[in-house]
Each structure stands twice: as structure tokens, then as C-alpha cells.
Write an enzyme that holds these catalytic residues in place. Structure first.
Site, PDB file in Angstrom:
ATOM      1  N   HIS A  27      -3.892  18.796   0.858  1.00  0.00           N
ATOM      2  CA  HIS A  27      -4.771  17.717   0.409  1.00  0.00           C
ATOM      3  C   HIS A  27      -5.570  18.061  -0.847  1.00  0.00           C
ATOM      4  CE1 HIS A  27      -5.875  13.700   0.951  1.00  0.00           C
ATOM      5  NE2 HIS A  27      -5.762  13.664   2.278  1.00  0.00           N
ATOM      6  N   GLU A  83     -10.652   4.471   9.220  1.00  0.00           N
ATOM      7  CA  GLU A  83     -10.859   4.156   7.802  1.00  0.00           C
ATOM      8  C   GLU A  83     -11.474   2.769   7.600  1.00  0.00           C
ATOM      9  OE1 GLU A  83      -6.984   4.937   5.996  1.00  0.00           O
ATOM     10  OE2 GLU A  83      -7.608   7.005   5.639  1.00  0.00           O
ATOM     11  N   LYS A 114      -4.048  -0.467  13.932  1.00  0.00           N
ATOM     12  CA  LYS A 114      -4.893   0.601  13.368  1.00  0.00           C
ATOM     13  C   LYS A 114      -6.328   0.171  13.663  1.00  0.00           C
ATOM     14  CE  LYS A 114      -6.214   2.656   8.895  1.00  0.00           C
ATOM     15  NZ  LYS A 114      -5.839   2.844   7.481  1.00  0.00           N
ATOM     16  N   ARG A 123      -2.260   3.203  16.992  1.00  0.00           N
ATOM     17  CA  ARG A 123      -2.246   4.421  16.168  1.00  0.00           C
ATOM     18  C   ARG A 123      -3.373   5.399  16.523  1.00  0.00           C
ATOM     19  NH1 ARG A 123      -2.682   3.817  10.496  1.00  0.00           N
ATOM     20  NH2 ARG A 123      -0.873   4.990   9.808  1.00  0.00           N
ATOM     21  N   TRP A 142     -12.804  13.166   1.990  1.00  0.00           N
ATOM     22  CA  TRP A 142     -11.935  12.507   1.020  1.00  0.00           C
ATOM     23  C   TRP A 142     -11.886  13.288  -0.296  1.00  0.00           C
ATOM     24  CZ3 TRP A 142     -13.325   6.562   1.870  1.00  0.00           C
ATOM     25  CH2 TRP A 142     -12.748   6.168   3.090  1.00  0.00           C
ATOM     26  N   GLU A 186       0.862  -1.191   0.000  1.00  0.00           N
ATOM     27  CA  GLU A 186       0.000   0.000   0.000  1.00  0.00           C
ATOM     28  C   GLU A 186       0.897   1.238   0.000  1.00  0.00           C
ATOM     29  OE1 GLU A 186      -3.456  -0.263   2.324  1.00  0.00           O
ATOM     30  OE2 GLU A 186      -3.950   1.874   2.167  1.00  0.00           O
ATOM     31  N   GLU A 210       3.906   9.035  -0.568  1.00  0.00           N
ATOM     32  CA  GLU A 210       2.503   8.978  -0.993  1.00  0.00           C
ATOM     33  C   GLU A 210       2.028  10.315  -1.547  1.00  0.00           C
ATOM     34  OE1 GLU A 210      -0.233   7.827   2.111  1.00  0.00           O
ATOM     35  OE2 GLU A 210      -1.982   8.231   0.864  1.00  0.00           O
ATOM     36  N   ASP A 265      -2.633  14.210   7.273  1.00  0.00           N
ATOM     37  CA  ASP A 265      -2.134  12.981   6.653  1.00  0.00           C
ATOM     38  C   ASP A 265      -0.890  13.164   5.786  1.00  0.00           C
ATOM     39  OD1 ASP A 265      -1.944  10.388   5.946  1.00  0.00           O
ATOM     40  OD2 ASP A 265      -3.640  10.352   4.582  1.00  0.00           O
ATOM     41  N   ASN A 289      -3.373  -1.760   7.622  1.00  0.00           N
ATOM     42  CA  ASN A 289      -4.681  -2.276   7.199  1.00  0.00           C
ATOM     43  C   ASN A 289      -4.483  -3.790   7.159  1.00  0.00           C
ATOM     44  OD1 ASN A 289      -5.871   0.236   6.861  1.00  0.00           O
ATOM     45  ND2 ASN A 289      -5.138   0.420   4.761  1.00  0.00           N
TER      46      ASN A 289
HETATM   47  O1  GCW Z   1      -2.408   8.146   4.237  1.00  0.00           O
HETATM   48  C1  GCW Z   1      -3.491   7.308   4.321  1.00  0.00           C
HETATM   49  C2  GCW Z   1      -3.292   6.386   3.177  1.00  0.00           C
HETATM   50  C3  GCW Z   1      -3.792   4.994   3.404  1.00  0.00           C
HETATM   51  C4  GCW Z   1      -3.219   4.508   4.732  1.00  0.00           C
HETATM   52  C5  GCW Z   1      -3.715   5.428   5.840  1.00  0.00           C
HETATM   53  C6  GCW Z   1      -3.125   5.054   7.194  1.00  0.00           C
HETATM   54  C7  GCW Z   1      -2.517   2.318   5.379  1.00  0.00           C
HETATM   55  O2  GCW Z   1      -3.866   6.961   2.028  1.00  0.00           O
HETATM   56  O3  GCW Z   1      -3.348   4.210   2.333  1.00  0.00           O
HETATM   57  O4  GCW Z   1      -3.557   3.179   4.998  1.00  0.00           O
HETATM   58  O5  GCW Z   1      -3.331   6.735   5.577  1.00  0.00           O
HETATM   59  O6  GCW Z   1      -2.100   5.626   7.531  1.00  0.00           O
HETATM   60  O7  GCW Z   1      -3.675   4.233   7.884  1.00  0.00           O
END
Ligand code: GCW
Length: 663
Positions: A475, A256, A252, A289, A498, A137, A357, A329, A175
Site C-alpha cells: 500500500h 468506507e 457493502k 462483504r 489511507w 469505479e 486497481e 486490499d 458502493n
Molecule cells: O479497493 C478499494 C477501492 C474502492 C472500493 C473498495 C471496496 C468499491 O479503492 O474503490 O470501492 O476497495 O472494495 O469496497
């Protein structure tokens, strides 16, 4: 062809390279050649001794164990004709050995050594977001290195980590698939742990909170249910039978869509403490987390604080709350997450993202140490327990997709050892080792080039902020892949947080998220002095202006320009920087091996083109709100908005960096 080979051979000779390896980046910064005649290495046997026997070219070394030196710390002292490395544990000796090798590779004198080091954090840990099917990911460097772990690659991975002091690795994605705890996966984790152990690296796993249901077949995963606790106990016992020094879990939860204790009416503390209790007898820990946010929240930046502050002081002592550096993020620039200064009674660790990312994936050269240091200018290193970094590692030949992305892995480790090192020191070390410029910096013309390359690295993060999201905007990335700009992205029905308009809030008045006391009041989560500073549009640092304010288009900036004009200038400056980077790199051609030179050059060209894409897309889109002209001294967009909005980037461009890119 022959002529070319001759010229390359000549260049190799001229620049002092005698390497027999392909210059494909696979050796990372560990480019030492095996010595033909090993130096005499005596004392404690183990990995430190083997590394020195294989690579150390200097005087005899004695490896000594001694109580009283901090865990993982070491001293290196010249004594008579030999060098003595002293540590209280094997890892310390190994770190000392790598320190010595680093001195050798960066061309420093190894006489009269009197070094004493100890890490600021006990736990210096990589987080791999690797899935059981081998995908990663937000990974841009190929498949998971753990899919079919190749012992040779594992060894390089272990050495690279140990050489910068990284001592833990979470093998799978936060995840987490429930099958991460299946007996088969645990066997695999054991085999990886066995390969990493000689290098002082412990293995950890991310877990799915609903595992008791999904793997164990129970009806609930309620952390206060006795059956559930029993299930975890047995699972943890099974793990420790296989991996006696297993580090613990990363979780986690209720984030999400991942399951968590709140699904059963319990709190984060209930969930974390239950796991902590089960791990405690084995000395394992829980990294829990704080990356939580709900779709209905009017300000996502407020959320983690709101959920975690009421729990401050309620966590068991082997729980560490793992918090992303910023409140939203991993953006190219965010203020620090206010939890770091607010939580007083709970151990905390920071989570940085090494994988890019939101910073151009493996196509853009962005050296991240300055960003991480910016964080440490607000959060005192000693208030944290540990440091985690989301890895940028995959099975690409060069590990990270971009040769310069290796510098971010390197820098993460060095900063986790000592967050007070400067970005420049780290970049300098890395450059010298990676491009074997150690002794060459004595050559005046090369020295100048080396300095401009160093300078390029140090400017690269600010450049990225400029061409992606200057002045506190954030973002505004394309919907799912987060590679390019899509400030307009807002498909009907998608949760608002989002979509970019939730964050930039562009309208006829201005641009930015009002987080002041009369807005979402996010500023209130910061200490009073910062709250006051951020709350006032006239004192708020301009690089965070649109983070904290809905800034009127005509707001007067320090430069004397209006906010709109300043925005145009910033975007344009970002574009010019990427072009300068290309020119700096081009001048390095005679001194860099052909393969790495061309690969980096190709990527810098992509970056320069992408920066235009960002500038044009964002300025043309925001202009539909500002209704103001782009200043005459700014290069005007080469694209038009329709074109930009229709453009869909091929996945191959950012997912498989090996495939190259032709727009
Ligand atoms: O930054 C976001 C990402 C997800 C990620 C999430 C997280 C692993 O887009 O892909 O999932 O954060 O940090 O949990």
C-alpha cells in the site's frame, strides 16, 4: 503502403489466418469463424446447439439430458462416429459445447473423447463496479457496458462468460447508489437478465442499505423495524416479477462510509439475515462483504476478523460472507485473509480483483492466475462456497483496455470452475485461442516463441511485485488513483490508514509493519503453525517480511545481503524483467497481427518506464531513512527524488488506456 499491405497479407497466409475480422481484440478469445457447412447437431435444442451449429467443424454431435450428472457438469464421449455431450441441465450442455470448441481452437484431437467435468463452485460470479452514470469505479477500459447495453456486445459478453463457466453477474457497484432499486433501473436489469439468461447467467444487484430511506421515503433502515422489512419484501417481490431467476443482493455495509445495520445499533448478522429472510422464498441469496475497517484501528489488517469472528454461526443459510483474498486490499501480494481459516460455521466466498486497481491498471501486463493460485495454496478450495471477481470490463473495443488483461477475465472463470487448474494450463489455452496459435504450435520456431510468451505471462505477477512492492511492503500507492508510487503521500488531516506511511512505517531502524505478537498481533489470527512461522523474522517467508515485521535495514537475508541491499536488488530485478518482456514481445512481431502487436508493444513500453519510476521513487525515498548507498551492482536511479515527488501523472494515462501515454 501497398508493399505493407502485401506483406501483411503474405504473413496472414503464412501463419494460416484467414480471418475477415479486424484484429482489435473485440472478439476476445472467441475467435471461431462461422462454419460454412454446419455439422449435424441433434438432441436438446438451445444455446448449446446454436453455438455448435455455428462454429463446430467436427463430427456430428448429440446433446443429451440425463439426471444424475452434477449441476452444470457434463460428459463428452466419442461414440461410433459421433460425439455425445450429456448434462443434467442446459447450462451443462452449453459448457460441454464450449469445451468441445476449446479443443477445436487449441488444435487438440477430438477423437476418442472421454471427458467428465463438474464445477467446484456453484456460484462463479463477476462483480461490476459500474455506476448509473456509466463510470466504472477502478475500471480502466472505458465506460460501463450496461449504460446503453448494445445487444451485439451483450451477446459476446454472455458467450465469453459462459465459455469459461461464469454463471452470475452483479450489475452495479458495491458502493451502490440507492437508485439501483428504482423501477427504471430494475427495468434495465430485466432487459440485461433476458439477454444473459440463454447463456446460463443470472443477474444480481448491489444494494444500498439505506434504500428504505432514500428510495422508500421511510424514516429508518433499521433491519429489525417491521416497516423496513415490509419495504424490502415489496421491493424484492417487484424484482422477482421482472426477473424470476434473480440471484440476490451483494452488500457493502458499514464500510468506507456506506450505510449499514451498525448505523441503527444492529450487527452485520442482523442486516444480512433480514435481507436473506426476504429473499429466501424466491431462492435468492445475500453476499455480504467483510471488507470493513475503521479509521481509528491501529492495524487495518486485523479489522475484518475482529468484526466478523464474533458473528460466526449467526448468519442465515442463504447468506455468504464475501471476503477479499487478503486482509488489506487487493495488493500485488498479501497473505490470505485469516478469516478464511478462522470462520468455521459461516459460508464464505472469496473476492478477487480482476481489474488491476493496484497492478498497473490497463497499462501493465500482469497475469493474475499465479496470484490467485497462491491464495489457494493456503485456503482449501472446498472450504469456500463460491468465487467472485471484480470485473475489468468496459466499453473499450478490446473490452479490458489491455489485450492481455483479457487473460485475467478468462483465468478467473476457469479457476472458478476448477481452482486446481494450473496458471500455465490456463495461460496456454488462452494464448492459443486469443492469438490463434492452436495449430501453429506444431511449428518449431513458433513453438519456442509461444513458450517464451507463456513464460512471460507466468513471470509477470512476480515482476510486478518486484518493481512495486517487494519483500512484503504494501500500500505505497499514490493517494487516490493507486496507479504509481507515492510512499511519501500523507496529506495533513487525511485518515492515517489511507496514507502509505501507515503501512510501510519507514524510519531510521527499518521498514515494515510489526504485526507480530509484540506488535499488532495480527499473526495471532492465523492457525498456530502459520502464526509461529510469520511471527519469527527468521522463519517468516521473505516475500512477506515487511508485511509482518518492521525489518531492520541490516537484517541478514537468505541471499547473504542486508535487507536494504536486497530491496534494491528486487526493485532493479523488476525493472529488468519488464525490459525482457518487451524483448520477448518484439520477437513475436512476425506472428502477431499488426494492430494487437503494436498496442501491446506500446503498453509494454509504458510498463518498462513505469517500473523505473517505481524503483527510483521507492528506493530514493526509502534511502532517506536507510541512509545506505544503493549497491554498485544495481542500476542507479535515472530520476531524482524531488522530480519523483513533483511528478503528477495525467489521468488520461491510466483512465483511458486508448489515449496512449507519453511522459
Ligand atoms: O479497493 C478499494 C477501492 C474502492 C472500493 C473498495 C471496496 C468499491 O479503492 O474503490 O470501492 O476497495 O472494495 O469496497
Amino acid at each position: 503502403m501497398k508493399k505493407q499491405i502485401f506483406i501483411s497479407a503474405l504473413l496472414l497466409l503464412l501463419t494460416g489466418w484467414s480471418s475477415i475480422y479486424a484484429e482489435d481484440g473485440s472478439r476476445l478469445w472467441l475467435r471461431f469463424d462461422n462454419v460454412s457447412k454446419p455439422a449435424t447437431i441433434t438432441g436438446v435444442k438451445g444455446t448449446a446447439m446454436t453455438e455448435l451449429q455455428t462454429y463446430w467443424q467436427g463430427s456430428p454431435v448429440l446433446l443429451k439430458r440425463q439426471k444424475g450428472i452434477a449441476k452444470d457438469g457434463y460428459t463428452i464421449k466419442s461414440q461410433d462416429a459421433k460425439i455425445v455431450i450429456t448434462a443434467s441441465n442446459d447450462a451443462g450442455l452449453l459448457y460441454g459445447a464450449y469445451h468441445l470448441l476449446r479443443l477445436q481452437e487449441t488444435g487438440q484431437s477430438c477423437n476418442q473423447l472421454n471427458i467428465s467435468e463438474q464445477p467446484v463452485y456453484d456460484l462463479r460470479i463477476l462483480n461490476h463496479w459500474d455506476n448509473p452514470n456509466g463510470t466504472v469505479e477502478r475500471g480502466f477500459a472505458g465506460k460501463s457496458i450496461f449504460l446503453n447495453p448494445d445487444p451485439e456486445r451483450m451477446k459476446i459478453y454472455a458467450r465469453a462468460n459462459a465459455s469459461v463457466g461464469i454463471n452470475g453477474t452483479v450489475l452495479n457497484n458495491v458502493n451502490a447508489k440507492p437508485e439501483a432499486l428504482s423501477t427504471e433501473s430494475l427495468q434495465k436489469a430485466k432487459s440485461i437478465a433476458d439477454q444473459l439468461r440463454p447463456y446460463g447467467i443470472r443477474v444480481y444487484l448491489s444494494i444500498n442499505f439505506a434504500s428504505p430511506i432514500k428510495v422508500g421515503g421511510l424514516e429508518t433502515a433499521d433491519p429489525l423495524n417491521a416497516e423496513v422489512v415490509k419495504w424490502w419484501k415489496e421491493k424484492v417481490n417487484e424484482i422477482y416479477k421482472l426477473i424470476p431467476d434473480f440471484g440476490g443482493f451483494l452488500v457493502k455495509a458499514n464500510s468506507e462510509g456506506e450505510p449499514g445495520p451498525q448505523d441503527f445499533g444492529r450487527t452485520h448478522a442482523d442486516g444480512a439475515n433480514m435481507l436473506a429472510g426476504v429473499l429466501k422464498p424466491h431462492k435468492g441469496i445475500v453476499m455480504w462483504r467483510a471488507f470493513v475497517y475503521a479509521p481509528q484501528s491501529p492495524d487495518r489488517a486485523n479489522q475484518a476478523y475482529l468484526e466478523f469472528m464474533p458473528l460466526d454461526g449467526q448468519f442465515a443459510d442463504n447468506v455468504i460472507i464475501q471476503i477479499k483474498n487478503g486482509p488489506v486490499d487487493f495488493q500485488p501480494r498479501e497473505p490470505y485473509s485469516p478469516l478464511f481459516t478462522a470462520m468455521q460455521k459461516t459460508p464464505m466466498m472469496v473476492e478477487f480483483q480482476i481489474t488491476q486497481e493496484y497492478l498497473g491498471a490497463a497499462n501493465h501486463l500482469v497475469y493474475l492466475a499465479p496470484m490467485w493460485q497462491e491464495f489457494f495454496s493456503f485456503v482449501k478450495p472446498q472450504t469456500l462456497k463460491a468465487m467472485a471477481g471484480v470485473a475489468n470490463i468496459g466499453d473499450n473495443v478490446n473490452w479490458c483496455g489491455h489485450h492481455f488483461a483479457q487473460a485475467n477475465w478468462y483465468a478467473f472463470g476457469r479457476l472458478a470452475w476448477n481452482p486446481n487448474l494450473t496458471s500455465e494450463e490456463i495461460a496456454n489455452e488462452w494464448l492459443q485461442q486469443t492469438f490463434s496459435l492452436g495449430s501453429a504450435v506444431a511449428n518449431p520456431s513458433l513453438f519456442t516463441l509461444h513458450s517464451s510468451l507463456l513464460n512471460l505471462m507466468l513471470r509477470s505477477r512476480e515482476a510486478c511485485v518486484s518493481y512495486m512492492m517487494p519483500l512484503g511492503i504494501h500500500h505505497i500507492f499514490a493517494g487516490t488513483h493507486h496507479y504509481g508510487p507515492e510512499p511519501w503521500y500523507a496529506p495533513r488531516g487525511l485518515r492515517a490508514d489511507w496514507t502509505p506511511p501507515y503501512y510501510h512505517k519507514a524510519d531510521s531502524i527499518g521498514l515494515g509493519f510489526d504485526r507480530t505478537l509484540t506488535g499488532s498481533a495480527n499473526v495471532k489470527q492465523y492457525p498456530d503453525d502459520l502464526c509461529r512461522l510469520y511471527n519469527d523474522i527468521n522463519t517468516c517467508p521473505e516475500n512477506l517480511l515487511a508485511w509482518f515485521h518492521h525489518v531492520p535495514w541490516d537484517h541478514k537475508m537468505k541471499s547473504g545481503r542486508t535487507f536494504w541491499d536486497e530491496l534494491c536488488h528486487k526493485y532493479d530485478e523488476g525493472v529488468h524483467e519488464t525490459r525482457r518482456f518487451l524483448a520477448i514481445w518484439d520477437a513475436m512481431q512476425p506472428y502477431i497481427d499488426a494492430q494487437r502487436f503494436e498496442e501491446v508493444q506500446r503498453k509494454l513500453r509504458i510498463q518498462a518506464r513505469d517500473s523505473e519510476w517505481w524503483r527510483d521513487a521507492c528506493l530514493l525515498y526509502f534511502q532517506t531513512f536507510s541512509k545506505r548507498p544503493i549497491p554498485s551492482d544495481v542500476e542507479h536511479p535515472v530520476h531524482n527524488l524531488d522530480e519523483m515527488m513533483r511528478f503528477r501523472i495525467p489521468i488520461s494515462m491510466y483512465e483511458n488506456p486508448e489515449s496512449g501515454y507519453n511522459k
